[in-house]
Scaffold this active site. Structure first.
Site, PDB file in Angstrom:
ATOM      1  N   ASP A  42      33.029  36.342  42.623  1.00 21.24           N
ATOM      2  CA  ASP A  42      33.553  35.239  43.423  1.00 21.24           C
ATOM      3  C   ASP A  42      32.804  35.236  44.755  1.00 21.24           C
ATOM      4  O   ASP A  42      32.246  36.256  45.152  1.00 21.24           O
ATOM      5  CB  ASP A  42      35.054  35.444  43.632  1.00 21.24           C
ATOM      6  CG  ASP A  42      35.652  34.367  44.520  1.00 21.24           C
ATOM      7  OD1 ASP A  42      35.358  33.179  44.293  1.00 21.24           O
ATOM      8  OD2 ASP A  42      36.400  34.715  45.446  1.00 21.24           O
TER       9      ASP A  42
ATOM     10  N   ASP B 111      41.576  33.872  41.260  1.00 20.24           N
ATOM     11  CA  ASP B 111      40.693  34.708  40.452  1.00 20.24           C
ATOM     12  C   ASP B 111      41.442  35.512  39.398  1.00 20.24           C
ATOM     13  O   ASP B 111      40.815  36.093  38.513  1.00 20.24           O
ATOM     14  CB  ASP B 111      39.927  35.692  41.359  1.00 20.24           C
ATOM     15  CG  ASP B 111      39.037  34.991  42.363  1.00 20.24           C
ATOM     16  OD1 ASP B 111      38.392  33.997  41.970  1.00 20.24           O
ATOM     17  OD2 ASP B 111      38.980  35.411  43.530  1.00 20.24           O
TER      18      ASP B 111
ATOM     19  N   ASP C 219      39.087  38.149  44.667  1.00 20.88           N
ATOM     20  CA  ASP C 219      40.097  38.627  45.610  1.00 20.88           C
ATOM     21  C   ASP C 219      41.297  37.707  45.746  1.00 20.88           C
ATOM     22  O   ASP C 219      42.239  38.038  46.467  1.00 20.88           O
ATOM     23  CB  ASP C 219      39.476  38.835  46.994  1.00 20.88           C
ATOM     24  CG  ASP C 219      39.288  37.522  47.739  1.00 20.88           C
ATOM     25  OD1 ASP C 219      38.906  36.523  47.087  1.00 20.88           O
ATOM     26  OD2 ASP C 219      39.528  37.484  48.961  1.00 20.88           O
TER      27      ASP C 219
END
Length: 776
Positions: free
Chosen positions: A323, A523, A519
């Protein structure tokens, strides 16, 4: 002894009819039997010792047989079957100590494996906790609180400040300011105008607004995220235990050798001797000891691995998906640059902006105030402050009416404002415009910066054996591509929602074992869908941590590379230990089959093999190469000192660029004054910093980096900074002698200033990436 490498999802269930806590009971019984028998033998009561060891062996046989039968019903065989045969063999030939030890090792492995499964069995509690359970529905002039399941399409709802949007809908008020990071991962607040769609799960970051529902809670975005996470977790393939994979060929080979020895010699003792030395202690011990050693080593690096299966998968991984926001970037905006209108300085603009935003909770306001404090600016208390969500803040600072926020209705847009717009577009930055007494005074550019340790992390991942590194982000294409280019990623996929990320993870899993790092709540489904989910736990959401197999407890992404190094090494040692132990066992089996190794000697030899295997597996505990070299305490202290100075020197870099800009706009006395101020800052603050780095930091880093050549490139940058600074000083001397800047000086002086600004920014970035990221 550690748990064998076990499945992460789905979990292996205990056979029906057995209590879920039978493993700890068996562990206690076998441990007591071994210990009590040892005490009896030491006191001369050999008969009692054999009795106790025999009872320990019998206690292990019964559950082991049940486990084997349950596995056979599901079409699986493994080390448990070898253990049962070995236990029976030791009873048959009277090798009770060997049988008791085998029972103890079997019980220990099963107990720790069950504990690992319980620890790893996480539901996404925080995903459910974040979801609202009720909504406020407007009926006429009244507002009533109703259960969320009672909300239907076309209901008019009221969403208060700080509340979670309960269902998908459209804004009915003039505007809504939202924190969508729970879905997109992006930290900047967004404004949704009347009629624009809003997804459930986002947080109201402004004032109360009306929402027209166009979906029920069940059909809304956030409920879909929860379902995705559950579905993805259920679909993840289990990790077959390393020991079981080797047992697939070791088991039939052991039986074949034992049967052949019996057939050729006609002696059952030889067959039992073969089974005794074929006792699967290397399989029961080697991989678990190496893995638990790897888990311990990882935990000391700030990496929490939930079970051995996750560590094994991490050691086999070849693709890493990352990410962007909060993982590769800091996850919090920082001031990128400050532009001042003619007649003002960047420091003045930043100070006024920080004053009016001093008490604002807005994420951009906090970044501006922090930047002002880092640069040592004295802030005044504002008066009459009003803040309009999505528009900005207005207040009185030092007798002047100051406004910071979106661009207002200026009569004629100044030329410098166009340059700010262009740079914001290029940099992917947000802009906070400053007006003083209704006159444009400057602008503050903010952007979520790249983590200092991100480039090193990507390089270290490739060194550790990762072949493909991809970024998945909900951010726009331009800033995402810029990050991907800086890091040298193999692919960048932008504008993704939670479902898109899950699809991308599934596609990558078709190619190789895949790790997903994130995080945020958005996600969590992707983490659950990956072979290994890694959560940034220091500041990440609880949902991502719950969905992950690995949690990085430190707010550093380079711990991921460290974890991969540890996992690869632990898995390699586990394989070496298991294979080495089995090869020694095979040699002993050959000797036993030939009649050269009686059962008693074979049991002693097998214990020796076990000791060798365990000692080798314990090597995984030792510190080995990771992504970062070891630093002395003095070097770490210097890194922290100079890193802080980099933050403090940002106003010097801004002053250099401001002087160059003023020369381009109007090369008059004000521009010359700006150049003099920039040179003063260079001489008094920046050059002493560079000198100290050259003579203190670099020599301290040289031993860890392999010698002074490792810092030679940075030293060359210091020389270039000094050269350009002296060149600017020469221009100032010429201007002083001539009473002003001569036309023929302008091009070279501008080039020196812009060049110095570029060199400094690049040099700072290189030091932060290559050196400052080394310190914990």
């Amino acid at each position: 002894m550690a748990a064998p490498l076990s499945a992460t999802r789905p979990r292996r269930r205990a056979p029906k009819g057995f209590a879920p806590r039978v493993e700890p009971v068996l562990l206690l019984v076998t441990a007591v039997a071994v210990a009590a028998g040892g005490i009896s033998w030491l006191t001369g009561s050999e008969g009692l010792a054999d009795l106790l060891w025999g009872l320990g062996t019998l206690a292990a046989v019964v559950p082991a047989v049940v486990w084997v039968l349950a596995a056979l019903r599901h079409g699986h065989t493994g080390v448990d079957l070898i253990a049962v045969l070995a236990l029976g063999g030791t009873l048959a030939v009277g090798e009770y100590l060997a049988g008791a030890l085998i029972g103890l090792m079997l019980a220990s492995g099963r107990t720790l494996e069950a504990a690992a499964q319980r620890r790893a069995a996480r539901d996404l509690r925080s995903l459910l906790e974040h979801a609202p359970h009720s909504a406020r529905r407007r009926t006429g002039t009244a507002v009533e609180t109703v259960p969320l399941d009672d909300v239907v399409a076309d209901d008019l709802l009221v969403v208060g400040p700080g509340e979670v949007v309960p269902v998908d809908g459209a804004v009915e008020s003039s505007a809504a300011v939202l924190d969508e990071s729970v879905l997109t991962g992006e930290p900047l607040h967004v404004e949704r105008a009347r009629g624009e769609a809003v997804r459930s799960g986002v947080v109201n970051a402004g004032g109360a607004f009306d929402l027209r529902a166009f979906a029920t809670a069940r059909d809304s975005t956030y409920a879909g995220i929860v379902r995705l996470a559950r579905q993805a977790g259920a679909e993840s393939a289990p990790v077959v235990r390393l020991a079981d994979r080797y047992a697939a060929w070791f088991l039939p080979l052991s039986l074949a050798v034992a049967g052949l020895a019996w057939l050729v010699s006609g002696s059952a003792v030889r067959a039992v001797a073969v089974l005794v030395v074929a006792t699967p202690c290397p399989l029961l011990l080697a991989a678990p000891v190496a893995v638990v050693s790897g888990l311990s080593r990882a935990s000391r690096l700030g990496v929490v691995v939930r079970d051995g299966g996750a560590l094994e998968n991490l050691g086999r991984a070849r693709t890493v998906l990352l990410d962007k926001t909060g993982t590769l970037t800091r996850g919090r905006p920082r001031v990128l640059d400050v532009t001042a209108a003619p007649g003002r300085t960047p420091a003045e603009v930043l100070r006024l902006a920080a004053c009016v935003d001093r008490y604002s909770p807005h994420v951009l306001a906090r970044a501006i105030v922090e930047a002002a404090r880092v640069r040592g600016l004295e802030l005044s208390d504002p008066a009459d402050v009003t803040e309009e969500p999505g528009r900005g803040a207005t207040g009185t600072v030092d007798g002047h009416r100051v406004r910071l926020g979106r661009a207002g209705a200026w009569g004629s847009r100044p030329s410098w404002a166009g340059a700010v717009d262009n740079r914001a577009l290029i940099e992917g930055a947000a802009v906070a415009w400053l007006t003083v007494d209704d006159e444009p005074a400057g602008a503050v550019l903010l952007r979520d910066p790249l983590r200092h340790d991100a480039p090193r992390t990507v390089r270290s991942l490739r060194t550790a054996g990762i072949q493909r590194v991809v970024m998945l982000t909900g951010d726009r294409r331009a800033p995402a591509q810029e990050v991907g280019a800086l890091l040298g990623l193999d692919d960048v996929r932008s504008g993704l929602g939670p479902a898109d990320k899950v699809a991308a993870v599934r596609a990558e899993r078709q190619r190789a074992v895949t790790v997903m790092v994130g995080d945020g709540v958005n996600d969590a489904p992707a983490l659950a869908a990956a072979d290994v989910g890694v959560a940034m736990g220091a500041r990440g959401s609880t949902a991502s941590s719950e969905a992950a197999d690995i949690v990085l407890t430190a707010d550093r992404v380079d711990r991921l590379a460290d974890a991969v190094f540890v996992a690869v090494r632990a898995r390699r040692i586990a394989v070496q230990s298991a294979l080495g132990g089995m090869l020694l066992s095979l040699a002993a089996m050959a000797a036993a089959a030939a009649g050269l190794l009686p059962p008693v000697i074979g049991a002693v030899l097998q214990e020796g093999i076990d000791v060798v295997v365990i000692l080798n597996a314990l090597r995984a505990l030792r510190t080995d190469r990771t992504g970062r070299p070891a630093l002395s305490p003095d070097a770490e202290a210097l890194i922290h000192r100079f890193s802080a100075e980099h933050d403090d020197l940002q106003d010097v870099l801004a002053a250099v660029r401001d002087a160059a800009d003023r020369l381009s706009e109007s090369p008059g006395p004000r521009a010359l004054a700006a150049v003099r101020e920039a040179h003063r800052l260079l001489t008094e603050r920046l050059l002493p910093h560079e000198y100290a780095e050259e003579h203190r930091l670099y020599p301290a880093l040289a031993p860890a980096l392999g010698g002074p050549e490792a810092t030679a490139t940075m030293s060359r940058a210091h020389a270039e900074i000094d050269r350009l600074s002296r060149r600017i000083a020469t221009h100032l001397e010429l201007a002083r002698a001539a009473g002003g800047l001569a036309p023929e000086q302008l091009d070279d002086l501008r080039a020196c200033l812009y060049g110095l600004n570029t060199v400094l920014r690049l040099h700072f970035a290189q030091e932060e990436e290559s050196y400052f990221s080394l310190a914990p």
